[in-house]
Write an enzyme that holds these catalytic residues in place. Structure first.
Site, PDB file in Angstrom:
ATOM      1  CE1 TYR A 148      -3.344   2.908   1.001  1.00 28.00           C
ATOM      2  CE2 TYR A 148      -1.810   3.324   2.810  1.00 28.00           C
ATOM      3  CZ  TYR A 148      -2.891   3.717   2.033  1.00 28.00           C
ATOM      4  OH  TYR A 148      -3.513   4.917   2.294  1.00 28.00           O
ATOM      5  CG  HIS A 149       4.853   3.207   2.199  1.00 29.16           C
ATOM      6  ND1 HIS A 149       4.536   4.431   2.733  1.00 29.16           N
ATOM      7  CD2 HIS A 149       6.172   3.265   1.913  1.00 29.16           C
ATOM      8  CE1 HIS A 149       5.613   5.197   2.775  1.00 29.16           C
ATOM      9  NE2 HIS A 149       6.629   4.511   2.281  1.00 29.16           N
ATOM     10  CG  HIS A 150       6.617   0.040  -2.282  1.00 23.52           C
ATOM     11  ND1 HIS A 150       7.715   0.816  -2.561  1.00 23.52           N
ATOM     12  CD2 HIS A 150       7.077  -0.981  -1.510  1.00 23.52           C
ATOM     13  CE1 HIS A 150       8.785   0.291  -1.995  1.00 23.52           C
ATOM     14  NE2 HIS A 150       8.423  -0.800  -1.337  1.00 23.52           N
TER      15      HIS A 150
END
Length: 270
Positions: A148-150
Site C-alpha cells: 500500500y505504501h509503495h
C-alpha cells in the site's frame, strides 16, 4: 507568485555540474504530460506481486542475499546523497527565510542543487517498487503496509510534482532522510551483520515522526493556501492528509505489534 530567488553561491554546498545542467522545466513538462503512467506502473506492480506470490506458493524460497545487498546498498547511497543535497537546501531556506517560506515557496522544484534531486526523488518511486520482488521471491510475509505504501507514494509523488505544490521540499527531504537510514539497515541485515535492535526501533520511530510531520505540513498548507505565496490544490491537500494519516496509523500499529506487544509477551513468559 514571487518565487524565492537563490544563487548557487548562497548555498552551503557547491552545485555539481549535472545539477547545474539539469532542465527542470523539461522535467516538469514531462511529468505534466506523463504523470498518469504511475497508474500503469501501480497496476503492473500489483499484478506481479500477487501473481508472483501465487507462483512461489509451491516453490522453494530463493536466497538472493548478494542481489539484496547490492539493491539495498544502491538505494541507501542514493538516499544518503539525496538527503544531504536537499537537506542542505532546506536548512538554508529555514535559516534565511523562515519556516513558513520553507513550506510555501516553490523554489525547491527549480532551485540550484534541489531541482535535480526533486525530480530524481519522484522518478525513484517507480524502481523502488522492486523492493517487493525480494519479499515475494524469498517468501517473506507481505504486509499490507508494504505494498500500500509503495503504490500510494508513487501515485502521490508523480501527481504532486507536476503542480509544484507547496510542502514538497519537506515531504521529499524527510523521505530521503528516513530512506537513508532504512536502506542502510536493510543492506547491513542482508550482508549478515548483527544490527542492534534499538536501530530498528529508531527507524520505525523516524517513519512515524515523518508521517506526523507530513500531516502538520499539510494542515499548514491548507491554512495558508488562500495566500498568493502558498500554491496548492484542495484535492492535493485532501489526498496528502488521507495518505499521511493512513501511514501514521499503519506505522504506529506496526510499531506496537513489533516492539511493544512482543516485549509484553516476552515479559509475561518470564
Amino acid at each position: 507568485m514571487e518565487l524565492l530567488q537563490l544563487n548557487a553561491s548562497e548555498l552551503p554546498l557547491s552545485e555539481w555540474s549535472f545539477e547545474r545542467r539539469f532542465d527542470e522545466r523539461g522535467a516538469i513538462q514531462w511529468m505534466q504530460d506523463n504523470w498518469s503512467k504511475s497508474f500503469v506502473f501501480s497496476a503492473l506492480y500489483a499484478a506481479l506481486v500477487f501473481g508472483g506470490r501465487h507462483y512461489m506458493k509451491l516453490r522453494p524460497k530463493m536466497n538472493l542475499r548478494l542481489p539484496l545487498v547490492l539493491w539495498s546498498l544502491t538505494l541507501a547511497v542514493f538516499s544518503i546523497i539525496g538527503a544531504v543535497r536537499t537537506g542542505s537546501y532546506m536548512v538554508h531556506i529555514l535559516s534565511c527565510s523562515g519556516f513558513r517560506r520553507s513550506i510555501c515557496d516553490q523554489s525547491f522544484y527549480n532551485g540550484p542543487v534541489s531541482k535535480f534531486w526533486a525530480y530524481a526523488f519522484v522518478l525513484s518511486k517507480a524502481p523502488e517498487l522492486g523492493d517487493t520482488a525480494f519479499v515475494v521471491l524469498r517468501k517473506q510475509k507481505l504486509l499490507f503496509l508494504h505494498w500500500y505504501h509503495h503504490i500510494t507514494v508513487l501515485l502521490y509523488s508523480w501527481y504532486s510534482y507536476k503542480d509544484m505544490v507547496a510542502g514538497g521540499g519537506w515531504f521529499m527531504t524527510m523521505n530521503f532522510g528516513v530512506h537513508a537510514l532504512m536502506y542502510s539497515y536493510y543492506a547491513a541485515r542482508a550482508a549478515g551483520l548483527r544490527v542492534p535492535r534499538p536501530l530498528a526501533v529508531l527507524i520505525t520511530s523516524a517513519q512515524i515522526s515523518q508521517m506526523a510531520m507530513g500531516l502538520l505540513v499539510s494542515a499548514l498548507v491548507y491554512r495558508w493556501m488562500n495566500h498568493a505565496d502558498c500554491p496548492t490544490r484542495i484535492d492535493n491537500i485532501g489526498w496528502a492528509a488521507v495518505m499521511y494519516l493512513s501511514y501514521l496509523l499503519l506505522f504506529s500499529n506496526f510499531f506496537y505489534q513489533t516492539y511493544l506487544r512482543r516485549r509484553d509477551a516476552h515479559l509475561k513468559k518470564e
